[in-house]
Scaffold this motif. Structure first.
Motif, PDB file in Angstrom:
ATOM      1  N   GLU A 166       0.818  -1.210   0.000  1.00 39.26           N
ATOM      2  CA  GLU A 166       0.000   0.000   0.000  1.00 39.26           C
ATOM      3  C   GLU A 166       0.853   1.262   0.000  1.00 39.26           C
ATOM      4  O   GLU A 166       0.526   2.250  -0.681  1.00 39.26           O
ATOM      5  CB  GLU A 166      -0.924   0.001   1.225  1.00 39.26           C
ATOM      6  CG  GLU A 166      -1.866   1.190   1.294  1.00 39.26           C
ATOM      7  CD  GLU A 166      -2.758   1.169   2.527  1.00 39.26           C
ATOM      8  OE1 GLU A 166      -3.492   2.150   2.748  1.00 39.26           O
ATOM      9  OE2 GLU A 166      -2.706   0.161   3.264  1.00 39.26           O
ATOM     10  N   SER A 167       1.966   1.254   0.730  1.00 41.78           N
ATOM     11  CA  SER A 167       2.824   2.436   0.805  1.00 41.78           C
ATOM     12  C   SER A 167       3.428   2.779  -0.553  1.00 41.78           C
ATOM     13  O   SER A 167       3.686   3.950  -0.854  1.00 41.78           O
ATOM     14  CB  SER A 167       3.936   2.230   1.834  1.00 41.78           C
ATOM     15  OG  SER A 167       4.698   1.073   1.539  1.00 41.78           O
ATOM     16  N   LYS A 170       0.618   4.473  -2.675  1.00 42.44           N
ATOM     17  CA  LYS A 170       0.323   5.791  -2.104  1.00 42.44           C
ATOM     18  C   LYS A 170       1.374   6.818  -2.505  1.00 42.44           C
ATOM     19  O   LYS A 170       1.050   7.931  -2.950  1.00 42.44           O
ATOM     20  CB  LYS A 170       0.238   5.680  -0.578  1.00 42.44           C
ATOM     21  CG  LYS A 170      -0.076   6.990   0.116  1.00 42.44           C
ATOM     22  CD  LYS A 170      -0.145   6.791   1.629  1.00 42.44           C
ATOM     23  CE  LYS A 170      -0.397   8.109   2.348  1.00 42.44           C
ATOM     24  NZ  LYS A 170      -0.450   7.921   3.825  1.00 42.44           N
TER      25      LYS A 170
END
Length: 432
Positions: A166-167, A170
């Motif tokens: 997810e990082s 993002k």
């Protein structure tokens, strides 16, 4: 005169083959290798390559779906990055085991036990590194992240990948938004490399096509939420993201991760395993076969994650990549491993380190072992060879050559790259 477009053909798919495509036969007898389809399916396929004896293409319409077909999460881009998103995960595991068997059957070599493919059952969100291209929407005058279309030079705009942590998604989107505000166009950019450790710290490199690329303000870089950031001029004549000149740097591009309780540092562009939880299981399986009373020689060692976690105290690590060797030496020093030695050389030029009294670990690239390495292994006759491979076909070829002196003690597959055709396979060989 404009180039004639490739046709769309209707076929029934037969079986999945080693490259990850599904095989069909066209009306003219040519073999067709298809992305985005499953065995037994009746599909329409857009060809993108035609040769005298075969063709390649991708599915554009499924007329009769297979029972194990599911909906891909990355609808627009899965064929580019992870073409097995369309099958149930249990089917993926089965197909990977079958492909390992077929690789060894191809070389008339029978594995001694049933083939198992280990997975931690995390199908998505496992990748700690992604490389994006860029797409310029001429109608909207807007920049987007992109992946290349399979078998074409076209680009597909994306907002990330379900494979990535997810990082990563993002911060990639934050970089896209900053570039939009920066009025950068897709024509001035090459790629975006985003890397994250297991804690979610991110290091990012933006590869650009011009040395005069306008630098970013530090306040804008800080707002990206990354640990480190670089702008790198990459020679536009090279299709790869090579580092020609570093133009701007902020923070630290070095990340740290712990692998089986051993800490490692690595740079954003360095080779480092993509799926650490599954890699840790492979290392634990390998560790059982290392004799701590004997020296360990780790060939094709990268930054040293195999040898430095499971090797004996008397350890030699051989690696061709200079940047990886520098990282390896830093890891050795930080771990205070006084009897570990890093050797900067191609493995085929470091044959003297292969000795009969050592345990030999090999983790070669997809091409497999150089013939000179195989010959030296047969000549030196170490009692045990631990062979981890990202390509069971070349691994099977190499083991067939080693079989005159060695037999297989253990083997296991690993699903390092779920939703893709890629397979890792471990074989432990003992001198007969």
């Amino acid at each position: 005169m404009s180039k004639r477009p490739f046709p769309v053909v209707l076929v029934t798919l037969q079986k999945i083959v080693g490259g990850g495509q599904t095989l069909a036969t066209m009306d003219d007898g040519r073999k067709l290798f298809v992305w985005g389809g499953l065995p037994t399916e009746e599909v329409e396929v857009q060809l993108f390559r035609k040769k005298n004896s075969f063709a390649e293409g991708y599915v554009i319409n499924v007329l009769k779906p297979a029972k194990d077909r599911i909906e891909a999460l990355d609808q627009d881009s899965y064929i580019s990055t992870s073409p097995w998103q369309i099958m149930a995960f249990a089917s993926e595991q089965r197909h990977k085991a079958e492909l390992i068997k077929e690789a060894f059957d191809l070389h008339h070599f029978k594995l001694p036990k049933k083939i198992e493919v280990y997975s931690d059952d995390h199908e998505y969100g496992y990748r700690n590194k992604m490389e994006f291209s860029w797409y310029w929407d001429k109608a909207a005058n807007q920049l987007d992240l992109a992946f290349y279309g399979r078998g074409t030079h076209s680009k597909i705009p994306v907002a990330g990948s379900h494979l990535a942590m997810e990082s990563i998604n993002k911060t990639a989107l934050a970089m896209r938004d900053l570039l939009r505000a920066h009025h950068a166009t897709g024509f001035s950019l090459k790629t975006l490399l985003v890397r994250a450790n297991q804690k979610g710290d991110v290091a990012m490199q933006l590869y650009v096509k011009s040395e005069s690329f306008k630098p970013f303000r530090e306040i804008d870089i800080a707002a990206l939420g990354v640990k480190g950031f670089e702008v790198i001029y990459s020679n536009p004549k090279s299709p790869a993201s090579v580092i020609t000149k570093r133009l701007q740097a902020w923070g630290s591009l070095s990340l740290t991760d712990t692998i089986n309780n051993v800490p490692f540092s690595y740079l954003a562009e360095s080779f480092f395993q993509i799926n650490l939880p599954v890699y840790e299981q492979a290392l634990m399986d390998m560790h059982k076969w290392v004799d701590p009373a004997k020296p360990t020689v780790d060939l094709y060692s990268g930054v040293g994650t195999i040898g430095l976690t499971i090797g004996a105290d008397d350890l030699t690590l051989v690696e061709i990549n200079e940047a990886a060797v520098c990282e390896m030496k830093a890891n050795i020093e930080r771990l205070k491993m006084k009897h570990a030695h890093a050797v900067h050389a191609p493995s085929e030029k470091a044959l003297d380190f292969i000795s009969g009294n050592a345990t030999i670990i090999v983790d070669p690239p997809r091409a497999g072992l150089d013939k000179s390495v195989i010959n030296r292994l047969i000549e030196a006759a170490p009692a045990r060879i631990i062979y981890l491979s990202c390509n069971p076909v070349t691994q099977a070829r190499d083991i067939a050559l080693l079989a005159e002196s060695y037999s297989i003690t253990s083997h296991r597959g690993y699903n390092f790259f779920p939703r893709t055709p890629h397979i890792e396979h471990l074989v432990v060989l003992d001198l007969t």
